[in-house]
Design an enzyme around this catalytic site. Structure first.
Site, PDB file in Angstrom:
ATOM      1  CE1 TYR B 141      -3.909  38.192  61.215  1.00  0.00           C
ATOM      2  CE2 TYR B 141      -3.637  35.885  61.801  1.00  0.00           C
ATOM      3  CZ  TYR B 141      -3.223  36.992  61.104  1.00  0.00           C
ATOM      4  OH  TYR B 141      -2.119  36.904  60.292  1.00  0.00           O
ATOM      5  CE  LYS B 192      -3.799  53.936  54.775  1.00  0.00           C
ATOM      6  NZ  LYS B 192      -2.685  54.341  53.883  1.00  0.00           N
ATOM      7  CG  ASP B 224       0.773  53.811  53.459  1.00  0.00           C
ATOM      8  OD1 ASP B 224       0.656  54.057  54.678  1.00  0.00           O
ATOM      9  OD2 ASP B 224       0.430  54.632  52.581  1.00  0.00           O
ATOM     10  CG  ASP B 248       0.743  37.722  59.232  1.00  0.00           C
ATOM     11  OD1 ASP B 248       1.545  36.873  59.656  1.00  0.00           O
ATOM     12  OD2 ASP B 248       0.103  37.586  58.177  1.00  0.00           O
ATOM     13  CG  ASP B 252       6.282  36.873  57.941  1.00  0.00           C
ATOM     14  OD1 ASP B 252       6.695  36.612  59.085  1.00  0.00           O
ATOM     15  OD2 ASP B 252       5.556  36.097  57.304  1.00  0.00           O
TER      16      ASP B 252
HETATM   17  C1  LIG Z   1      -3.443  59.000  51.413  1.00  0.00           C
HETATM   18  C2  LIG Z   1      -4.006  57.610  51.616  1.00  0.00           C
HETATM   19  C3  LIG Z   1      -5.467  57.675  51.962  1.00  0.00           C
HETATM   20  C4  LIG Z   1      -3.762  56.715  50.396  1.00  0.00           C
HETATM   21  C5  LIG Z   1      -4.257  55.313  50.609  1.00  0.00           C
HETATM   22  O1  LIG Z   1      -4.090  54.724  51.691  1.00  0.00           O
HETATM   23  O2  LIG Z   1      -4.822  54.751  49.663  1.00  0.00           O
HETATM   24  C6  LIG Z   1      -2.290  56.620  49.958  1.00  0.00           C
HETATM   25  O3  LIG Z   1      -1.527  55.974  50.927  1.00  0.00           O
HETATM   26  C7  LIG Z   1      -2.232  55.867  48.663  1.00  0.00           C
HETATM   27  O4  LIG Z   1      -1.727  54.724  48.644  1.00  0.00           O
HETATM   28  O5  LIG Z   1      -2.693  56.401  47.642  1.00  0.00           O
HETATM   29  C1  LIG Z   2      -0.011  30.443  60.023  1.00  0.00           C
HETATM   30  C2  LIG Z   2      -0.686  31.786  60.177  1.00  0.00           C
HETATM   31  C3  LIG Z   2      -2.100  31.636  60.650  1.00  0.00           C
HETATM   32  C4  LIG Z   2       0.129  32.729  61.078  1.00  0.00           C
HETATM   33  C5  LIG Z   2      -0.504  34.093  61.184  1.00  0.00           C
HETATM   34  O1  LIG Z   2      -0.966  34.665  60.176  1.00  0.00           O
HETATM   35  O2  LIG Z   2      -0.512  34.632  62.296  1.00  0.00           O
HETATM   36  C6  LIG Z   2       1.584  32.926  60.675  1.00  0.00           C
HETATM   37  O3  LIG Z   2       1.669  33.611  59.457  1.00  0.00           O
HETATM   38  C7  LIG Z   2       2.280  33.709  61.758  1.00  0.00           C
HETATM   39  O4  LIG Z   2       2.637  34.871  61.525  1.00  0.00           O
HETATM   40  O5  LIG Z   2       2.465  33.159  62.858  1.00  0.00           O
END
Ligand SMILES: CC(C)[C@H](C(=O)O)[C@@H](O)C(=O)O
Ligand SMILES: CC(C)[C@H](C(=O)O)[C@@H](O)C(=O)O
Lengths: 357, 357
Positions: B141, B192, B224, B248, B252
């Site tokens: 950010y 990650k 992920d 973020d 959510d």
């Molecule tokens: C293993 C890892 C590096 C890979 C990635 O992050 O792309 C996996 O999570 C995917 O989505 O294929």
């Molecule tokens: C509005 C935006 C900049 C903000 C962020 O991404 O942090 C919001 O999504 C949050 O999570 O407070």
């Protein structure tokens, strides 16, 4: 015309599930007289153990020459302590970037036979069919500079670079618009254009491309909202296009909405339609060697391979129909088992698909 | 001891919901004799319209002096075409960074009265109570360099920098370990680290801190996988700690698991426990001015403010109990309405909380 497929079983459950997919592809090759020949090679932890490198030169050279690659999975705790450049994941990332497999297609489809496997309410996910188009050779995964440096005063700082050029955005955008055109005609581009400049450019290029695809309805969504909307009302999406990192996160989230990630294939394509195909799930080291893994995502990855890289739509459909049939028969591996179904091993599932072909 | 609270209603539904929270805080101030005084100021689109700046100097100067800030929400389509530096979001981001509000606490709690609002199956989410600790003043950010530049050959490239220093990681880590200690003692750090060097350092520092908190059980998860696990089995989590961007997205996603994001407050704290408090939801421009928005997340943000910045636990609990009571009474704003309940307006909901106090 001789075409070659390279099998890269990799680590964990990789060898077990690729073995079943291989049998299915051999059978299809014979019955449809496709004239495919098959090779196999080392990648990931398996390659490290054998050669010291996650992506041996020999594997890369072969990969460059073949028409398509079927990969199992890479990685596991055994190699987790290695420095990043020597880890199994680098084998996968090296294949993606060296072959320029920039277009990652990840369907999230709920099989009606497995509807109850989802952690979401049936009405929220029934009939779910989303295609996530993830950029795979750029973004923060490959951006330079990167590393860990020492600051004045002695403390360390880690840094990575999230970067996209117009042409990188444009080529993944085209793939996504084309995919949307062949589906329901709706494309949602996911970014964080209210905070990140790189995604301001992303949004701008997507808007520009929209002019070339008047039949596709383009919308934009911030990534935090997309993560929410996938949980709240996933069926609002048709095709989603996004960068490498956001795509990693959202495609896994979307896959899990189905509750049966053991069923989901993926394709990674370059501009010559050469492709690498792999299940969406990982190497699952905790169940490796037990013969209980679900081979269907890998078998379905084989079907995607026939469709996208080998142009054999009929053969692809035959595999997909066979998979649907074994599900109708009530056969289930442990990960998708439910009451009243019959639990089978990895091999039994493979045999059942063969029988259904 | 005179303490001051700055109200920043902002945009969209912000003014409506802050008005209700303000009434509740005034009442609590009187009945608990807290001696709080209240000010108000401009931020976001409202500030742009009035002064041309999303964070006027006057607002920032006041913000620095007060003990706590209650913010509604910022942003809306009206200001979406402005260049990034002049957008409403910069007001919010400027407050976070200027006041060094590095610790963002986002609870995702399922209210038993609202269990049916979730899109997940009841058994998956009943009793859900996760605390997400998001780093808020660093990461991608705020990382430099950033922007859009022209490459040789004329095409443009967008770039941002994901960066964390040891000390930034350590201070948010401590907040998270402390939070876990006061809850169920489990902390999951999300990164990650198989791809991004910056998160390799993140993981290393979290491991190092774990030595200081032997009573907290630390685990690590790739982002992920975390996005998947939140969908599959969210109750496995107690406290999650992660960087600004992943936080973020995941906060959510976690909030939406409850189905009632209109109920969720958040706190953003600096090292002096000065804080900014805001609902997790956004400015909802589509329903602004209709008097139907849910004020409870903002009212509950007021409770968090009493707890974390003003040390008034009893007063905080009184507000939370009043909110629980109005839910028990079956009162619901449109966003959480369900069969058999009584739908009320923003103002009626605020009045009901006052009556329940
Ligand atoms: C293993 C890892 C590096 C890979 C990635 O992050 O792309 C996996 O999570 C995917 O989505 O294929
Ligand atoms: C509005 C935006 C900049 C903000 C962020 O991404 O942090 C919001 O999504 C949050 O999570 O407070």
């Amino acid at each position: 015309m001789s075409r070659t497929v390279l099998m890269l079983p990799g680590d964990g459950i990789g060898p077990e599930i690729v073995a079943e997919a291989e049998k299915v592809l051999h059978r299809i090759n014979d019955s449809f007289e496709l004239g495919l020949s098959f090779e196999s090679g080392l990648v990931g932890g398996a390659a490290i153990d054998e050669t010291g490198e996650p992506l041996p030169n020999e594997t890369l050279e072969r990969a460059r020459k073949v028409d398509a690659i079927l990969l199992g999975a890479v990685g596991g705790p055994k190699w987790d302590k290695l420095e990043m450049a020597k880890r199994p994941e680098k084998g996968l990332l090296g294949l993606r970037s060296n072959l320029e497999l920039f277009a990652n297609l990840r369907p999230a489809i709920l099989y009606p036979q497995l509807a109850s496997a989802s952690s979401l309410k049936p009405e929220v996910v029934s009939g779910l069919d989303i295609m996530i188009v993830r950029e795979l050779t750029g973004g923060i995964y490959f951006g330079q500079p990167r590393g860990i440096r020492e600051l004045e005063g002695g403390e360390r700082q880690g840094f990575n670079t999230y970067v996209y050029s117009e042409s990188e955005i444009r080529r993944i955008g085209r793939v996504a618009f084309e995919a949307a055109r062949q589906r329901k005609g709706r494309l949602c581009s996911v970014d964080k254009a209210n905070v990140l400049e790189v995604t301001v450019l992303w949004r701008e290029i997507m808007d520009e491309l929209a002019g070339e695809y008047p039949d596709v309805e383009l919308s934009h969504m911030y990534v935090d909202n997309a993560a929410m909307q996938l949980v709240r009302a996933p069926k609002q999406f048709d095709v989603i296009v996004t960068g490498n990192m956001f795509g990693d996160i959202l495609s896994d989230e979307a896959a899990m909405l189905t509750g049966s990630i053991g069923m989901l294939p993926s394709a990674s394509l370059n501009s010559e339609k050469q492709g690498m195909y792999e299940p969406c799930h990982g190497s699952a080291p905790d169940i490796a060697g037990q013969g209980i893994a679900n081979p269907l995502a890998t078998i379905l990855s084989g079907a995607m391979m026939l469709r996208y890289s080998l142009g054999e739509e009929e053969a692809a459909k035959a595999i997909e129909a066979a998979v649907s049939k074994v599900l109708d028969q009530g056969l289930r591996t442990a990960d998708i088992m439910s009451e009243g179904a019959r639990q089978v091993s990895t091999r039994e599932m493979g045999e059942a698909v063969l029988a259904a072909l």
